[in-house]
Design a protein around this motif. Structure first.
Motif, mmCIF file in Angstrom:
data_model
loop_
_atom_site.group_PDB
_atom_site.id
_atom_site.type_symbol
_atom_site.label_atom_id
_atom_site.label_comp_id
_atom_site.label_asym_id
_atom_site.label_seq_id
_atom_site.Cartn_x
_atom_site.Cartn_y
_atom_site.Cartn_z
ATOM 1 N N UNK A 244 0.586 -1.686 -0.372
ATOM 2 C CA UNK A 244 -0.411 -0.241 0.182
ATOM 3 C C UNK A 244 0.644 1.243 0.006
ATOM 4 N N UNK B 254 2.442 4.339 1.299
ATOM 5 C CA UNK B 254 2.540 4.557 2.581
ATOM 6 C C UNK B 254 3.780 5.982 3.282
ATOM 7 N N UNK C 108 10.770 4.468 20.549
ATOM 8 C CA UNK C 108 10.963 5.417 19.859
ATOM 9 C C UNK C 108 9.927 5.997 19.274
ATOM 10 N N UNK D 91 8.018 7.658 16.877
ATOM 11 C CA UNK D 91 8.313 7.714 15.001
ATOM 12 C C UNK D 91 9.248 8.070 14.615
ATOM 13 N N UNK E 137 12.062 1.880 14.281
ATOM 14 C CA UNK E 137 11.579 1.184 15.143
ATOM 15 C C UNK E 137 10.283 0.562 14.417
ATOM 16 N N UNK E 138 9.331 1.376 14.153
ATOM 17 C CA UNK E 138 7.899 1.509 13.464
ATOM 18 C C UNK E 138 7.770 0.963 12.513
ATOM 19 N N UNK F 79 9.375 -2.850 11.972
ATOM 20 C CA UNK F 79 8.582 -3.560 12.613
ATOM 21 C C UNK F 79 7.193 -3.842 11.315
ATOM 22 N N UNK F 80 6.836 -2.844 10.722
ATOM 23 C CA UNK F 80 5.733 -3.079 10.080
ATOM 24 C C UNK F 80 6.349 -3.659 8.795
ATOM 25 N N UNK G 76 6.669 -7.450 9.071
ATOM 26 C CA UNK G 76 5.757 -8.229 9.343
ATOM 27 C C UNK G 76 5.011 -8.451 7.833
ATOM 28 N N UNK G 77 4.974 -7.504 7.106
ATOM 29 C CA UNK G 77 5.005 -7.495 5.740
ATOM 30 C C UNK G 77 5.416 -8.666 4.666
ATOM 31 N N UNK H 137 4.708 -11.846 6.398
ATOM 32 C CA UNK H 137 3.287 -12.417 5.560
ATOM 33 C C UNK H 137 3.431 -13.014 4.314
#
Lengths: 473, 473
Positions: free
Chosen positions: A129, A131, A215, A217, A240-241, A244-245, A248-249, A252
């Protein structure tokens, strides 16, 4: 010749300061010492003068004045990146402030320094997506082409995993080093070496998870170094945010595509190390150096890194002069320039003074925060640490002594040459929350803590510069 | 008629549930209760079923699955601002997810919602030195002219100070409300009302110190409301760090000039409240509502505010259905839309169902974090709180009960109508560090904590929806 005189010197020192009786010098660090009772007594006799120094700074307004000078300095100049005009203006300011405060023995030594200037930077995730991803380039990174680099991300945990990954999975991709913070020393290698390692495997750019344990952000910059003969690829830090995203992506099974744009310029400029001396009354050629660096990264205000360390070190000869306390040896404050790009100012000083290193009796730096002071991290021989440990007893409860092996940043160059030295231990548990980010502002500082640091720093330097014995190698 | 029946109802309830013997119901909140021993015994008899519900969620994988659904939801949609297409897609997603999880009783109710879209925003300090100032516009702020507004700043501590300042010192200036965080409720008035109050005194724009106790240079947005018949001036938040800097500069007598640029668009769109029912087996017309809001601000990912509260509320009827635990009354999960611009979805629901409010037996909301659960903040009559306090004993140590007077956000509209309700107490000490900022991401969440919240939330709702007595008004 040199070795023989060194041998005789060591023999002499030991006969003056050591005995056969051993005792534990410091409750935090179990070294068994055998200092002579005369020396122990001599050091203990400094209790009154150290109390006077600390009282004058903490209770009689000198510390408050210094804090205002510090706060005004940060508010006036803000970030002071290597090679910038602002850095040079801030150096001029400190020279003038020294003279205004009654100390005229201030000189500078010219240094050629890197001047890397950040331009527009952006990272946008395009797939799965859209971002925006907060980004901050790492110092000395090359630019991308004008349209940036659009490529797939591969998230890698460690250099070991990179090594074990077939080049074909890396080639043409952007590597994200998602190494979680352990200690700064353990984790910072991904910042300093990541781009080169990724490039060797065929990556077109590299990103790192910011080197911080916490953090909001906030991306964190810092220096990185391209290896020789490696294709220079753009490299930056993300939060860090977002790390981590992206992790995870990838877990997945999503194909992650980003566009990264980074622009910068890079040349060399002249800067200066600033040297403030309070000349010793008996052995002026012998130096006790106290130091911090005056440059900062280009984000935040360089209040913590290293405005605080710079100001308390500058203040040490200034306040002792105001209090008319001239020690036996010279106390030299050095405001290092261009620490952030890789200890450039310190290396220049070392090089220039390489034949006079034996004059450096002790070297100190504060570059890990000026929060509530705890004591000193001391490098040097056992006997050196015994003496400093004995000095620390004067400052209980600010009497912790550790032996990390590498105190300070700039001064590591000197400590590695065998010169005994120390850095300021302080309650800096949150230091890396703010380090090299927009969060490095006056808000992380607390007046009472900085004043306590300044008082301790001045008093401990005074004792080391004044006692009858040198700190032995 | 209505009053008479209400009177008879109250009499009946009291005879069923109260006695003359008093005891303290909850160790955190000294209310003396006199529930009948039969009711106390009945509530205690739910121990096994609450343990089953919690075990299934915490230990048997249901909670882990929910957390993955939650994490995927946030990673897929990110921020879900009121009026956005993303918000509507995220609502569709939750509808589909409900059905996929075996619950078909899901409906939506259309609501007209504000659609304020942030454009480019910047603040630059021009004097006494050039400095970029991080900024975030407040929701519904008007735009500046294309070149922005360039004006002098005046730093003001409080509305009282503003009031006491002659209009001539405000006219033509930009007011910075530098009110330090006390509690959210105390301090948020500067965000919601600041622009109007400054405008009335002649200000051309207003800024606030972000409503947070802690910052790593993070600006925090939120709703603001222009009063009628007041000139609408642009309004935005800056960081604690820059607010302190501007304060120091003003205290030093500096004239501070800034340029502020803010662009936005504002119209109305359609959105939906989402209603998921697990129909009661005996009194399906009676509702125990559990809720959270599905919209978020446009910065960050809306993971904490209020992805967590939304997901555990959605999960409550879903998991009870999967566990084949149908309570006596209906459990209705509501995913409120458009909470952030001012409880728009909740107000629409209240309005639409205004003649059926007597059906709402109890109303719950989680909108203050899904960190480690502590208990409930309960609003309602003493007898209502006695019963809920008794229910909480089943969940020790998650058995704190407080009485703030205003639990939840959306549900305050219902509580103000006399409907008993509760919000989730949790260890949310750092909630406002991240709230309405880029820091509101999955990283503030912890799987075990969210799962514990979900387990507690589902089990406590089940008991309230199933016990023999209604929660009295």
């Amino acid at each position: 010749m040199m070795y023989l005189s060194l041998f005789l010197f060591v023999i002499t020192v030991y006969s003056l300061i050591s005995t056969n009786a051993t005792y534990v010098v410091n409750r935090y660090d179990d070294i068994e010492c055998n200092l002579k009772p005369e020396l122990i007594k001599e050091i203990a006799s400094y209790k009154n003068v150290t109390r006077t120094i600390m009282d004058e700074i903490i209770s009689n307004g000198y510390g408050r004045t210094m804090y205002k000078q510090y706060s005004d300095f940060i508010d006036t100049f803000g970030a002071r990146p290597s090679g910038s005009i602002t850095l040079e203006k801030s150096i001029d300011h400190m020279i003038n402030l020294t003279i205004e405060n009654g100390l005229n023995d201030v000189t500078t030594e010219e240094v050629e320094v890197p001047h890397w200037v950040r331009g527009l930077e952006s990272v946008v995730m395009l797939s799965p997506r859209q971002k925006n991803i907060a980004v901050i380039g790492l110092g000395t990174s090359v630019s991308t082409p004008p349209d940036g680099i659009t490529a797939e991300i591969i998230v890698i945990s460690s250099f070991k995993e990179l090594e074990n990954t077939d080049d074909k999975y890396i080639k043409g991709k952007i590597v994200l080093f998602d190494a979680h913070y352990v200690t700064y020393g353990d984790t910072v290698i991904y910042r300093s070496q990541g781009a080169s390692k990724a490039s060797k495997k065929g990556a077109v750019a590299s990103l790192i998870r910011s080197i911080t344990p916490f953090s909001i952000y906030s991306p964190h910059t810092g220096a990185q170094f391209y290896e020789a003969n490696v294709t220079k690829i753009p490299t930056a830090a993300i939060t860090l945010e977002d790390a981590d995203l992206l992790r995870r992506l990838q877990d997945d099974g999503e194909k992650i595509i980003i566009n990264i744009k980074m622009f910068s310029t890079y040349d060399q400029k002249k800067s200066r190390n600033t040297i403030v001396d309070l000349k010793g009354k008996e052995q002026p050629e012998k130096l006790v150096i106290v130091s911090g660096h005056i440059d900062s990264w280009d984000v935040g205000q360089g209040a913590m890194d290293d405005g605080g360390g710079m100001i308390i070190s500058w203040f040490t000869p200034v306040i002792l002069n105001l209090l008319q306390l001239k020690p036996r040896r010279t106390i030299r404050a050095i405001l290092w320039t261009s620490e952030e790009p890789g200890l450039i100012g310190a290396a220049a000083y070392l090089n220039k003074h390489i034949h006079e290193l034996s004059n450096i009796n002790f070297i100190m730096e504060s570059d890990e925060g000026t929060f509530s002071p705890r004591g000193l991290d001391v490098a040097g021989s056992k006997i050196a640490r015994c003496i400093v440990g004995e000095v620390l007893k004067l400052f209980s409860p600010i009497d912790e002594m550790t032996n990390s092996g590498g105190p300070g940043s700039d001064i590591t160059l000197f400590v590695n040459k065998g010169i005994p030295g120390a850095s300021l231990l302080n309650k800096n548990e949150r230091y890396f929350w703010f380090h090299h980010s927009e969060g490095d502002t006056m808000n992380v500082q607390n007046m009472a803590d900085v004043v306590d640091c300044a008082a301790f720093w001045a008093a401990v330097s005074y004792v080391i510069a004044d006692i009858s014995v040198d700190i032995p190698r």
